[in-house]
Design a protein around this motif. Sequence first.
Motif, PDB file in Angstrom:
ATOM      1  N   ARG A  40       9.224 -15.550  -1.072  1.00 45.68           N
ATOM      2  CA  ARG A  40       8.077 -14.620  -0.985  1.00 45.68           C
ATOM      3  C   ARG A  40       6.834 -15.337  -0.464  1.00 45.68           C
ATOM      4  N   ASP A  41       6.767 -16.674  -0.654  1.00 43.42           N
ATOM      5  CA  ASP A  41       5.600 -17.429  -0.161  1.00 43.42           C
ATOM      6  C   ASP A  41       5.514 -17.391   1.369  1.00 43.42           C
ATOM      7  N   TYR A  42       6.627 -17.009   2.009  1.00 44.27           N
ATOM      8  CA  TYR A  42       6.658 -17.010   3.481  1.00 44.27           C
ATOM      9  C   TYR A  42       6.738 -15.587   4.034  1.00 44.27           C
ATOM     10  N   GLY A  43       6.403 -14.607   3.186  1.00 43.45           N
ATOM     11  CA  GLY A  43       6.378 -13.218   3.650  1.00 43.45           C
ATOM     12  C   GLY A  43       7.755 -12.607   3.798  1.00 43.45           C
ATOM     13  N   ILE A  44       8.772 -13.226   3.205  1.00 45.15           N
ATOM     14  CA  ILE A  44      10.131 -12.672   3.294  1.00 45.15           C
ATOM     15  C   ILE A  44      10.307 -11.686   2.133  1.00 45.15           C
ATOM     16  N   SER A  45      10.870 -10.507   2.420  1.00 47.21           N
ATOM     17  CA  SER A  45      10.966  -9.515   1.343  1.00 47.21           C
ATOM     18  C   SER A  45      12.297  -9.655   0.598  1.00 47.21           C
TER      19      SER A  45
END
Length: 381
Positions: free
Chosen positions: A338-343
């Motif tokens: 989630r820290d990398y914008g992955i859902s």
Amino acid sequence: MHSFTFHPGPRIIAGAGKAADLAAFLPPGPCLFISDEQLVGLGLTDACREALGESGREPILFDRVEADPSRATLERAVEAGRSAGAVSVVGFGGGSPMDVAKLAAYLLGSGDDLDSIWGVDQAHGQRLALALVPTTAGTGSEATPISIITCEGGVKMGVVARPLVADWAVLDAMLTLGLPRDVTAATGIDAIVHAIEAFTSARLKNPLSDALAREALRLLGENLLTACEEPGNVAAREAMLLGAHLAGLAFANAPVAGVHALAYPLGGLHHLPHGVSNALMLRHVLQHNSEAAREHYAELAGILSPGCEGEGTQARAALLIDRLDQLARKTGIALRLRDYGISFDEAPVLAREAMKQTRLLVNNPCPIEEEDARRLYEAAW
Ligand SMILES: NC(=O)c1ccc[n+]([C@@H]2O[C@H](COP(=O)([O-])OP(=O)(O)OC[C@H]3O[C@@H](n4cnc5c(N)ncnc54)[C@H](O)[C@@H]3O)[C@@H](O)[C@H]2O)c1
Ligand SMILES: [Fe+2]
């Protein structure tokens, strides 16, 4: 002892300023010099290119290699070499320029078509003379018969074949002093994963790779945080570069497995640096493997936590996983998807992509099915 095969890597020249000595080892004539714009801008390639030019090996500079190089980049590099009549290739940089250099030297020398050589041991032709100079510590690409290229749809494809092993590799830690903290951390974790996955490789584990992996893990484990916190610490940088090279030699013979298989979709679909993708999946895949690889993890725990030898194998395996997680955290790498914008909802897509990495999954100490992969991505979220 089980029977095994071990292939040595390139010949090595190590020491400060040694990249300039390469000229003497390459045939006279134009040399395709592959690097990236940042390294050229920093002046790191100057001395080596000057020495090549002065010795009559005119360097043809190709510096448009991006991180996770694409097929189009490789094709442009080959074209630059062909039109200049290159007789040798130098790859100068992190894994990205080195991987392009390896395949460019092969395609130029053999005349083979790239689509006929993907996978393991499909390339049998002759390449041009090839020297590699790593500036990260690192992929170990200077030691391996592997080149990774990002193809259509972000899929990472590999060529693994003996002709991709370079003639020479130069280990000059001075070139790594300016590595930013995030690159030091990510590439250092990549090297640590190479050592661990080589040591537990299900198919081709062997005593020489084991010895190299143990020493690599010791050097990398003892020096990664120092290299992050004191970038100019030459001794720590030397240990990291040597450790990454030894890990490369280890996994060139006992190939990497589940962590890399699950890391690749993150790199391909989200353009995360290769080492960051590995750091994200490391804890979770090791936990998945912890029963199957218990004895091996227990053995490695003693390298990162001397004094734990009295504990049982289960406790030591858990300790190894914990120590690696702490190490990765202390480098400052953010460790959740989630820290990398992955859902969270992407887990099934990532799992489906990971299943394509059959070349790597077969080396894992226990099976990783699509359902396992989905669960591991969810755990990493
Ligand atoms: N062939 C193999 O055996 C193998 C193994 C692992 C990974 N790989 C591949 O290698 C690639 C990743 O390589 P990488 O992690 O070394 O990164 P990289 O080569 O993509 O470089 C990352 C960044 O660091 C910069 N950089 C490199 N050295 C520097 C220095 N000394 N000072 C300042 N900046 C510097 C680069 O300019 C770039 O911006 C991926 O494509 C991966 O798939 C290959
Ligand atoms: Fe790697």
